[in-house]
Design a protein around this motif. Structure first.
Motif, PDB file in Angstrom:
ATOM      1  N   LEU A  39       0.863  -1.188   0.000  1.00  0.00           N
ATOM      2  CA  LEU A  39       0.000   0.000   0.000  1.00  0.00           C
ATOM      3  C   LEU A  39       0.894   1.231   0.000  1.00  0.00           C
ATOM      4  O   LEU A  39       1.664   1.438   0.935  1.00  0.00           O
ATOM      5  CB  LEU A  39      -0.910   0.013   1.227  1.00  0.00           C
TER       6      LEU A  39
ATOM      7  N   PHE B 205      -0.921   6.190   1.184  1.00  0.00           N
ATOM      8  CA  PHE B 205      -2.195   6.456   1.857  1.00  0.00           C
ATOM      9  C   PHE B 205      -1.836   7.143   3.173  1.00  0.00           C
ATOM     10  O   PHE B 205      -1.615   6.495   4.193  1.00  0.00           O
ATOM     11  CB  PHE B 205      -2.960   5.145   2.102  1.00  0.00           C
TER      12      PHE B 205
ATOM     13  N   GLY C 273      -6.996   2.381   2.805  1.00  0.00           N
ATOM     14  CA  GLY C 273      -5.929   1.392   2.689  1.00  0.00           C
ATOM     15  C   GLY C 273      -6.184   0.155   3.533  1.00  0.00           C
ATOM     16  O   GLY C 273      -5.937  -0.972   3.100  1.00  0.00           O
TER      17      GLY C 273
ATOM     18  N   ASN D  85      -1.392   4.931  -4.470  1.00  0.00           N
ATOM     19  CA  ASN D  85      -2.194   6.156  -4.498  1.00  0.00           C
ATOM     20  C   ASN D  85      -1.343   7.329  -4.978  1.00  0.00           C
ATOM     21  O   ASN D  85      -0.282   7.611  -4.414  1.00  0.00           O
ATOM     22  CB  ASN D  85      -2.753   6.457  -3.107  1.00  0.00           C
TER      23      ASN D  85
END
Length: 308
Positions: free
Chosen positions: A208, A211, A220, A243
């Motif tokens: 991830l 975030f 997330g 992101n």
């Protein structure tokens, strides 16, 4: 010429003859590249003799991007924010980071088209323990939610379409929410990707990226709660939600180690882009639901303002 004075630089745009203008332009371009290359070699030699010069250059040479120049936001979570860390230890996703295996169901709008079903099958290959159930006309979304709660599903994913193309994804965390609704664009199936790899049944590693706000942390963690937190490293598969300016780019790769130092990536697919439209507290309720965040056009006051 013997005085050593430099002649004034000729502007190619001031030359009317096209052939001559192009010749002067290419000559100047070559000379600039040569000077730049020479300066780079000199700098490399100086930094080799004095490593502190390289450290100072790297420290000061911060690239100017929309991420580095983003507007200050009080919602950005610091790495050492103990309050947020404490909240996340007790939130609705905490149990999935402590060993509980997710059980996810995915469905579509009634009578979904072939492209939508094809996209759903791609997701089934990505998310372990994901079960696809075809949706009939007579089943409302509230009935499906209750069906999932009764059978102890942890999440429900609904893919909706427009003009026979998948356009939105809704993730409903069970048994009590939250619910997130995303715009879905730029879909490319695994078979459409040149040189794609073949997926295996191993649990993937989850990445991830960026975030950073409280809202971003919630989104997330919603994604993370879909995957078992026990990756099987022998499969060498990695799933990434990246992101960038509130656009969430999804990719799946297999990585291969070369000679102990180099790592090569082979994309497996699919790839697609999500953008959050709204986040609702609790279960999906379009009439009386409480929205934690909702996208509105007037929120985009600057390209440097981001929400995730």
């Amino acid at each position: 010429m013997s005085s050593g004075k430099r002649l004034p630089t000729i502007e190619p745009s001031s030359i009317k003859n096209k052939a001559k203008r192009e010749e002067i332009f290419l000559k100047q371009k070559h000379e600039k590249a040569k000077a730049k290359r020479q300066r780079r070699l000199e700098l490399k030699k100086e930094e080799k003799d004095n490593p502190e010069l390289r450290e100072a250059r790297l420290r000061e040479n911060v690239p100017v991007t929309q991420e580095t120049t983003r507007e200050f936001d009080e919602a950005v979570v610091a790495a050492d924010d103990g309050e947020v860390a404490k909240e996340e230890e007790e939130d609705e996703f905490a149990q999935y980071f402590n060993g509980q295996a997710p059980k996810v169901l995915i469905t579509t709008t009634p009578n979904a088209s072939k492209p939508t079903i094809s996209f759903v099958k791609e997701l089934v290959s990505v998310i372990p323990n994901l079960e696809y159930v075809k949706r009939g006309k007579k089943f409302a979304l509230q009935q499906i939610i209750q069906f999932c709660r009764n059978r102890e599903y942890t999440d429900l994913i609904v893919v909706t379409e427009d003009h026979k193309e998948p356009t939105h994804v809704t993730i409903i965390h069970l048994p009590s929410g939250p619910t997130a609704h995303f715009r879905l664009t730029r879909i490319k199936g695994g078979k459409q990707i040149s040189g794609h790899g073949r997926a295996t049944s191993h649990y993937p590693e989850l990445i991830l990226n960026q975030f950073t706000t409280r809202l971003g942390h919630t989104v997330g963690r919603m994604f993370a709660a879909l995957f078992p937190q026990v990756p099987e490293f022998q499969g060498r598969q990695a799933v990434t939600f990246h992101n960038q300016r509130d656009f969430i780019f999804f990719r799946r790769h297999r990585y291969v180690f070369r000679s102990g130092k180099r790592v090569d990536l082979q994309e497996i697919g699919p790839r697609f882009t999500l953008r959050l439209r709204w986040l609702q507290k609790g279960l999906y309720d379009p009439t009386n639901g409480e929205y934690e965040w909702m996208y509105k056009a007037d929120l985009e006051t600057s390209r440097r303002r981001v929400f995730l």
